[in-house]
Design a protein around this motif. Structure first.
Motif, short mmCIF file in Angstrom:
data_model
loop_
_atom_site.label_atom_id
_atom_site.label_comp_id
_atom_site.label_asym_id
_atom_site.label_seq_id
_atom_site.Cartn_x
_atom_site.Cartn_y
_atom_site.Cartn_z
N GLY A 82 0.98 -1.03 -0.08
CA GLY A 82 -0.02 -0.09 -0.13
C GLY A 82 0.72 1.18 -0.03
O GLY A 82 0.65 2.18 -0.69
N GLN A 83 2.03 1.50 0.70
CA GLN A 83 2.85 2.48 1.02
C GLN A 83 3.65 2.46 -0.55
O GLN A 83 3.94 3.71 -0.96
CB GLN A 83 3.75 2.12 2.16
N ASP A 84 4.07 1.35 -1.16
CA ASP A 84 4.87 1.59 -2.19
C ASP A 84 3.67 1.60 -3.69
O ASP A 84 4.40 1.55 -4.68
CB ASP A 84 5.64 0.28 -2.49
N GLU A 85 2.63 1.74 -3.41
CA GLU A 85 1.68 1.83 -4.39
C GLU A 85 1.74 0.56 -5.53
O GLU A 85 1.57 0.70 -6.78
CB GLU A 85 1.71 2.97 -5.42
N HIS A 86 1.96 -0.62 -4.88
CA HIS A 86 1.97 -1.86 -5.66
C HIS A 86 0.64 -2.45 -5.63
O HIS A 86 0.09 -3.18 -4.87
CB HIS A 86 3.04 -2.93 -5.10
N LEU A 87 -0.02 -2.17 -6.70
CA LEU A 87 -1.37 -2.43 -6.77
C LEU A 87 -1.63 -3.67 -7.82
O LEU A 87 -0.78 -4.44 -8.29
CB LEU A 87 -2.28 -1.32 -7.18
N GLY A 88 -3.01 -3.74 -8.14
CA GLY A 88 -3.19 -5.01 -9.14
C GLY A 88 -3.57 -6.15 -8.43
O GLY A 88 -3.48 -6.30 -6.89
N ARG A 89 -3.70 -7.41 -9.08
CA ARG A 89 -4.03 -8.70 -8.49
C ARG A 89 -2.68 -9.24 -8.13
O ARG A 89 -1.66 -9.67 -8.88
CB ARG A 89 -4.86 -9.34 -9.62
N ASN A 90 -2.77 -9.33 -6.77
CA ASN A 90 -1.27 -10.17 -6.20
C ASN A 90 -1.43 -11.72 -6.29
O ASN A 90 -2.45 -12.20 -5.51
CB ASN A 90 -0.97 -9.73 -4.90
N PRO A 91 -0.60 -12.22 -7.12
CA PRO A 91 -0.83 -13.83 -7.09
C PRO A 91 -0.61 -14.59 -6.08
O PRO A 91 -0.87 -15.75 -5.85
CB PRO A 91 0.26 -14.03 -8.10
N GLN A 92 -0.03 -13.98 -5.12
CA GLN A 92 0.23 -14.55 -3.41
C GLN A 92 -1.15 -14.40 -2.80
O GLN A 92 -1.24 -15.09 -1.65
CB GLN A 92 1.44 -13.81 -2.99
N PHE A 93 -2.15 -13.49 -3.23
CA PHE A 93 -3.35 -13.52 -2.55
C PHE A 93 -4.41 -13.50 -3.15
O PHE A 93 -4.97 -12.61 -3.69
CB PHE A 93 -3.08 -12.18 -1.56
#
Length: 302
Positions: free
Chosen positions: A289-300
């Protein structure tokens, strides 16, 4: 008054979708267009719905997505399709939203009575008859975007509020054109919250007590899944940073939000068995969230 395009997003809930569609089409002032956005269902949704409804009628449009990119992407795509019509208003809902009789008639009346209003909604009811408090909220701290639900007693009349969900919401075309589409990279959770914060810049939202939608949800705050909690943490922080910046206040709030989530694992016995998975989800969501890594995360993913 203008035309309405209804957008319904679905995934692997064909029976609910059929009920939701029937509730829209049976209205005495139903929308001029109804879009079904299927997020790559695998349970035979398309076949079941095609047998039940006449999609040769121009009123019904079925949009099959090639992959499931989440509810946020589904809503974004659905609004895009609605904007291709001559509609003046766009209704947004999930497949578990069952519109009660007179819903759209009440909203059409409200449109004529409140000519400058850009967002309307109806009251969201749970199967037990109580209002689903998560869907209509007011800001109590604009700096940290902290909210509280509308009180049960306030539903007896029309009321203004600050944050909506994508259950039974009606947006003007003018507003959507102005603020753009929902953040499709949120995948799930807080995509509607973020969109409401954008929409709020054009004025508060008006809930019409005579318009009611039954929310056939199975979600409860006590029954949580680690993969979903990742998006709760990540997207809540992303919303805050996007709209309030990375100030000391927002960073302090984010640390407290993470701490509350971690402490809750210890407080609720039903979460002890998932303690490691939940901790991992919260910490990963906090960083992303802080790094703005959005999108679908394959780990979750489910």
């Amino acid at each position: 008054m203008g035309k309405i395009a209804a957008v319904i997003v679905t995934y692997n809930r064909k029976d609910l979708l059929i009920e939701a569609l029937q509730s829209v089409l049976s209205q005495d002032a139903s929308p001029e267009y109804v879009f079904v956005i299927d997020n790559a269902s695998t349970d035979g949704t398309r076949e079941a719905v095609m047998l039940k409804f006449d999609f040769d009628n121009q009123k019904l449009i079925y949009c099959q997505r090639p992959e499931n990119l989440g509810g946020s992407a589904g809503f974004s795509y659905g609004i895009q399709q609605a904007l291709k019509t001559d509609c003046d208003w766009i209704s947004i809902s999930d497949d578990d939203a069952i519109f009660q009789p007179g819903y759209f008639s009440a909203l059409r009346t409200a449109i004529t009575e409140h000519a400058t209003q850009q967002v309307f909604s109806g009251s969201v009811l749970l199967p037990n008859g109580k209002h689903d408090e998560m869907h209509r909220e007011v800001l109590v701290n604009s700096e940290t975007l902290t909210v509280k639900p509308i009180a049960e007693a306030d539903y007896a009349t029309d009321f203004y509020y600050d944050v909506f969900s994508f259950v039974g919401i009606l947006l003007s075309r003018k507003l959507v054109t102005s603020i753009g589409l929902p953040e499709q990279d949120y995948f799930i959770r807080f995509d509607d919250f973020e969109y409401a914060i954008r929409a709020l810049k054009d004025g508060r939202f008006l809930n019409i007590h005579g318009a009611k939608v039954l929310h056939k949800t199975t979600y409860t705050r006590s029954a949580i899944a680690p993969w979903k909690e990742y998006y709760v943490m990540r997207n809540r922080i992303a919303v805050l940073f996007k709209h309030r910046g990375e100030s000391k206040t927002t960073r302090r709030y984010c640390r407290r939000f993470l701490a509350r989530k971690l402490v809750a694992i210890l407080l609720f016995k039903n979460r002890w068995g998932q303690a490691r998975a939940l901790s991992r989800a919260y910490l990963a969501g906090y960083r992303d969230g802080q790094d703005e890594h959005l999108g679908r995360n394959p780990q979750f993913l489910p």
